[in-house]
Design a protein around this motif. Sequence first.
Motif, short mmCIF file in Angstrom:
data_model
loop_
_atom_site.label_atom_id
_atom_site.label_comp_id
_atom_site.label_asym_id
_atom_site.label_seq_id
_atom_site.Cartn_x
_atom_site.Cartn_y
_atom_site.Cartn_z
N GLY A 199 1.81 15.43 2.05
CA GLY A 199 2.69 14.30 1.84
C GLY A 199 3.13 13.65 3.13
O GLY A 199 3.14 12.40 3.25
N MET A 200 3.50 14.46 4.13
CA MET A 200 3.91 13.90 5.42
C MET A 200 2.78 13.09 6.05
O MET A 200 2.99 11.97 6.55
N ILE A 201 1.58 13.65 6.04
CA ILE A 201 0.44 12.99 6.68
C ILE A 201 0.08 11.70 5.94
O ILE A 201 -0.22 10.67 6.55
N TRP A 202 0.12 11.76 4.61
CA TRP A 202 -0.21 10.58 3.81
C TRP A 202 0.80 9.46 4.04
O TRP A 202 0.42 8.29 4.20
N ILE A 203 2.07 9.80 4.08
CA ILE A 203 3.10 8.79 4.35
C ILE A 203 2.86 8.13 5.71
O ILE A 203 2.92 6.90 5.86
N ALA A 204 2.57 8.96 6.72
CA ALA A 204 2.32 8.43 8.06
C ALA A 204 1.14 7.46 8.06
O ALA A 204 1.19 6.39 8.68
N ARG A 205 0.11 7.84 7.36
CA ARG A 205 -1.10 6.99 7.32
C ARG A 205 -0.81 5.66 6.62
O ARG A 205 -1.28 4.60 7.05
N HIS A 263 1.75 3.65 9.12
CA HIS A 263 1.28 3.31 10.46
C HIS A 263 -0.17 2.84 10.49
O HIS A 263 -0.63 2.35 11.53
N GLY A 264 -0.90 3.02 9.40
CA GLY A 264 -2.32 2.68 9.39
C GLY A 264 -3.19 3.77 9.97
O GLY A 264 -4.42 3.73 9.86
N ARG A 265 -2.59 4.76 10.56
CA ARG A 265 -3.26 5.94 11.10
C ARG A 265 -2.22 7.04 11.21
O ARG A 265 -1.03 6.82 10.97
N ARG A 301 7.48 3.67 25.04
CA ARG A 301 6.15 4.13 24.61
C ARG A 301 6.13 4.66 23.18
O ARG A 301 5.08 4.98 22.65
N LEU A 302 7.30 4.79 22.57
CA LEU A 302 7.41 5.21 21.18
C LEU A 302 8.39 4.29 20.47
O LEU A 302 9.29 3.72 21.08
N GLY A 303 8.20 4.17 19.16
CA GLY A 303 9.12 3.36 18.36
C GLY A 303 9.15 3.89 16.94
O GLY A 303 8.67 5.00 16.67
N PHE A 304 9.72 3.11 16.05
CA PHE A 304 9.88 3.55 14.66
C PHE A 304 9.36 2.51 13.70
O PHE A 304 9.48 1.30 13.93
N SER A 305 8.82 3.00 12.60
CA SER A 305 8.58 2.15 11.44
C SER A 305 9.93 1.76 10.84
O SER A 305 10.79 2.63 10.63
N ARG A 306 10.13 0.47 10.56
CA ARG A 306 11.43 0.02 10.07
C ARG A 306 11.76 0.60 8.70
O ARG A 306 12.89 1.06 8.47
N ASN A 307 10.81 0.61 7.79
CA ASN A 307 11.15 1.10 6.44
C ASN A 307 11.34 2.61 6.41
O ASN A 307 12.23 3.11 5.72
N LEU A 308 10.55 3.37 7.19
CA LEU A 308 10.77 4.82 7.22
C LEU A 308 12.04 5.18 7.98
O LEU A 308 12.74 6.14 7.61
N ALA A 309 12.34 4.43 9.02
CA ALA A 309 13.60 4.67 9.73
C ALA A 309 14.79 4.41 8.79
O ALA A 309 15.78 5.16 8.80
N ALA A 310 14.66 3.38 7.95
CA ALA A 310 15.72 3.12 6.97
C ALA A 310 15.85 4.26 5.99
O ALA A 310 16.96 4.69 5.64
N VAL A 365 11.28 12.97 7.80
CA VAL A 365 11.05 11.53 7.62
C VAL A 365 11.30 10.80 8.94
O VAL A 365 10.56 9.86 9.28
N ALA A 366 12.32 11.21 9.68
CA ALA A 366 12.58 10.58 10.99
C ALA A 366 11.41 10.78 11.94
O ALA A 366 11.01 9.85 12.66
N LEU A 367 10.82 11.97 11.94
CA LEU A 367 9.67 12.24 12.81
C LEU A 367 8.44 11.48 12.36
O LEU A 367 7.68 10.93 13.17
N VAL A 368 8.20 11.44 11.05
CA VAL A 368 7.04 10.72 10.51
C VAL A 368 7.17 9.22 10.78
O VAL A 368 6.18 8.51 10.90
N ALA A 369 8.41 8.74 10.88
CA ALA A 369 8.64 7.31 11.13
C ALA A 369 8.23 6.88 12.53
O ALA A 369 8.04 5.68 12.79
N ILE A 370 8.06 7.82 13.47
CA ILE A 370 7.76 7.48 14.86
C ILE A 370 6.33 6.97 14.98
O ILE A 370 5.39 7.55 14.42
N ARG A 371 6.17 5.90 15.73
CA ARG A 371 4.83 5.35 15.99
C ARG A 371 4.69 5.02 17.48
O ARG A 371 5.70 4.84 18.18
N PRO A 372 3.47 4.94 17.98
CA PRO A 372 3.28 4.58 19.40
C PRO A 372 3.80 3.19 19.69
O PRO A 372 3.66 2.26 18.88
#
Length: 499
Positions: free
Chosen positions: A85-91, A94-96, A265-274, A307-314
């Motif tokens: 589930g964590m990996i699928w949400i990230a994909r 983030h698209g990857r 060098r790191l940021g967050f997905s807005r919807n996952l951060a929410a 969820v906070a960790l999965v929300a992180i993107r490059p």
Amino acid sequence: MGLSIVPLLYPSIPPLVDLPGHMGRYQVQLMGDASPSLSAFYSFDWQLIGNLGVDLLVELLAPVFGLELAVKLIVIAIPALTVIGMIWIAREVHGRVPPTVLFALPLAYGHPFHFGFVNFALSMALALNAFALWLRLARLGRFRLRAVLFLPLSMLLWVTHTYGWGTLGVMAFSAEVVRIHDSGRAWHRSLVSAGIQCLALAPPVLLMALWRGGQHVGGQTGDWFNWDAKALWIEMTLRDRWRWFDVATLGAMLLVVGAALFSRRLGFSRNLAASALVLLAVFLLLPRVVFGSAYADMRLTPFMIAVALVAIRPGTVASRRFLGAVAVAGLSFFVVRTAATTTSLALASDRYDRALVALDHVPRGARLVTFVGHGCGLPWFSARTEHLGGMAIVRREAFSNDQWAMAGAQLLGVRDIGAPGFDRDPSELVTARDCEGEQWHTIDQALTRFPRAAFDYVWLIGPPHIRPEWVRGLLLIWTNGRDRLYRAGHSLPVQDQRL
């Protein structure tokens, strides 16, 4: 995913605190009237409640694999599904799959899982995967299909455990609000539109009303805004065996979240951060006890951090070299944490095996009272033996005093065997001294006050120090040096009634 199941391969019984007690209930539900002794000790009435996930899977798998193997297979599937589930949400978001996700994967073995909240853990694993599907269908613009699919999925998730359904609703709504707002709508219109989209998740509200209405009153709800407890729950997010290690690994996860907050060098997905922020708000607002079930707020901590960790993107300035270093660090972190969990569960499993030898000396259908040594409060290290007495139900069709009995929350009821105060949870827990705010017996109270005529055997698992006069009239028939099994004096010939 494969690495996530390694810690559970060795133990024959997954050494999760409450699980042996649940296994006792599964045995009662499977055997029914086929066991005269269990029918005399317990009642079991199937009802539609929001806490049936593993119970229903046991009905399907136990006739094929046997109860113990079936439970092991189900429990192994829980962390695997959580990681998927964590990996699928990230994909989907983030698209990857960014390398920072690796830091979230050990949370599949969070504190609630080690506690043995298996229906809850299964529902949360399914909720993560359902959330990923929700995001995918939104990305593809398949909103009508999503509404059709999530009507039955929400019902299934609620039946597994109410908590998973509620968490899915919170994550789906918060992510939907951000998605709609980012498409160009004002915030107030986004809130309304998101609410309409989430109506597909609403049908379990009717089931909840039926469950908690009428005869299913349930337990109390209380202990609101206990900030000391909430701080402790966060500290205990990865509570397992070695406090320093568990806290240090949690600290590493929080450092990654902090780095994403302050590094370009790191940021967050807005919807996952929410979603992570809303889960944090839910954690702060939840009481400790909901409908008689304790640790309601504690259960959420691994998932809000995940969820906070999965929300992180490059970030846009993240170099390939930097991301490679993050991937190596994340993989090393996951491997080290998994190795520690594997070791911890293997040690706990060996402890189970040594204690369970006692059941070889207990006849089928016996009336067994179990007293398990316990410290005051919630010690960091637990031998996980608190509900090991439930295995007497599984292996010997015996009575065990560790079962939960709460109208509307459990399908199992405890019949009157003439042992009030010693016939159900938490009478199995004993301490060396009185513990403020707890209902537990001290070891001297337990051994001198339990109704000896009601029981055939007394099983002591890791008890505090025992004085000889407390066990006078009981016959010691087995010990491994740490645990003891006594036969009650009333069932012995007169000449055998001795220490």
